[in-house]
Motif scaffolding. Sequence first.
Motif, short mmCIF file in Angstrom:
data_model
loop_
_atom_site.label_atom_id
_atom_site.label_comp_id
_atom_site.label_asym_id
_atom_site.label_seq_id
_atom_site.Cartn_x
_atom_site.Cartn_y
_atom_site.Cartn_z
N GLN A 4 -8.47 40.27 -18.20
CA GLN A 4 -9.55 40.68 -17.68
C GLN A 4 -9.36 39.99 -16.22
O GLN A 4 -9.18 38.82 -15.93
CB GLN A 4 -10.89 39.63 -18.09
CG GLN A 4 -12.06 39.77 -17.50
CD GLN A 4 -12.95 41.12 -17.64
OE1 GLN A 4 -12.85 41.47 -18.76
NE2 GLN A 4 -13.28 41.66 -16.74
N ALA A 5 -9.25 41.15 -15.40
CA ALA A 5 -9.00 40.95 -13.73
C ALA A 5 -10.19 40.47 -13.17
O ALA A 5 -11.06 41.26 -13.50
CB ALA A 5 -7.98 42.02 -13.36
N SER A 6 -10.13 39.76 -12.07
CA SER A 6 -11.13 39.61 -11.14
C SER A 6 -10.72 39.18 -9.76
O SER A 6 -9.41 38.78 -9.70
CB SER A 6 -12.29 38.53 -11.85
OG SER A 6 -11.38 37.35 -12.00
N GLY A 7 -11.66 39.02 -8.77
CA GLY A 7 -11.23 38.48 -7.54
C GLY A 7 -11.20 39.53 -6.43
O GLY A 7 -10.94 39.26 -5.34
N LEU A 19 -6.52 37.07 -6.61
CA LEU A 19 -6.85 37.77 -7.80
C LEU A 19 -6.59 36.71 -8.80
O LEU A 19 -5.55 35.99 -8.94
CB LEU A 19 -6.08 38.99 -7.81
CG LEU A 19 -6.28 40.08 -6.76
CD1 LEU A 19 -5.63 41.34 -7.32
CD2 LEU A 19 -7.65 40.49 -6.63
N SER A 20 -7.43 36.85 -9.92
CA SER A 20 -7.00 36.27 -11.40
C SER A 20 -6.87 37.07 -12.34
O SER A 20 -7.63 38.37 -12.24
CB SER A 20 -8.30 35.16 -11.45
OG SER A 20 -8.40 34.26 -10.31
N CYS A 21 -6.57 36.74 -13.61
CA CYS A 21 -6.42 37.66 -14.62
C CYS A 21 -6.45 36.52 -15.63
O CYS A 21 -5.63 35.98 -16.04
CB CYS A 21 -5.12 38.46 -14.76
SG CYS A 21 -4.74 39.26 -16.23
N THR A 77 -4.02 31.91 -17.56
CA THR A 77 -4.45 32.70 -16.39
C THR A 77 -3.50 32.92 -15.46
O THR A 77 -2.43 32.32 -15.33
CB THR A 77 -5.52 32.09 -15.52
OG1 THR A 77 -6.50 31.59 -16.22
CG2 THR A 77 -6.02 32.80 -14.30
N GLN A 114 -8.62 45.62 -16.97
CA GLN A 114 -9.28 46.92 -16.58
C GLN A 114 -9.29 47.24 -15.08
O GLN A 114 -9.75 48.34 -14.64
CB GLN A 114 -10.82 46.70 -16.84
CG GLN A 114 -11.56 45.65 -15.87
CD GLN A 114 -11.37 44.39 -15.88
OE1 GLN A 114 -10.44 44.01 -16.63
NE2 GLN A 114 -11.74 43.40 -14.85
N THR A 116 -9.30 45.62 -10.74
CA THR A 116 -10.21 45.20 -9.87
C THR A 116 -9.90 45.61 -8.57
O THR A 116 -8.75 45.59 -8.02
CB THR A 116 -10.25 43.61 -9.76
OG1 THR A 116 -11.16 43.07 -8.97
CG2 THR A 116 -8.76 43.12 -9.42
#
Length: 122
Positions: A4-7, A19-21, A77, A114, A116
Amino acid sequence: VQLQASGGGLVQAGGSLRLSCAVSGRTFSSYRMGWFRQAPGKEREFVAAIDPSGGRTFYVDSVKGLFTISRDNAKNTLYLQMNSLKPEDTAIYYCAARTTGIYYLAPSYDNWGQGTQVTVSS
């Protein structure tokens, strides 16, 4: 394993993003991890990779000295610190995991997040 990628977000040129995963499962520390990106109308491009221990990292030439890939195996992470961002860095960024293969080849990676969106305005 699930990723799950974010940031991602919108940033001005010269700015920074991290970015974080987040990776599920108990075997994160055994995976070789990577970041790829895909801009509109372009093929997916390798950005950075890191070995299971975090001791070895690899980058595409265009981001060397600007981006830093790292991992925290205790937190499952993966990170990508992006500094001095440019409009040409605009893309969807994907994290991915592999156990074998070549670090800069997308088909080597078995599991993908997915994505980001990162948008850098001029």
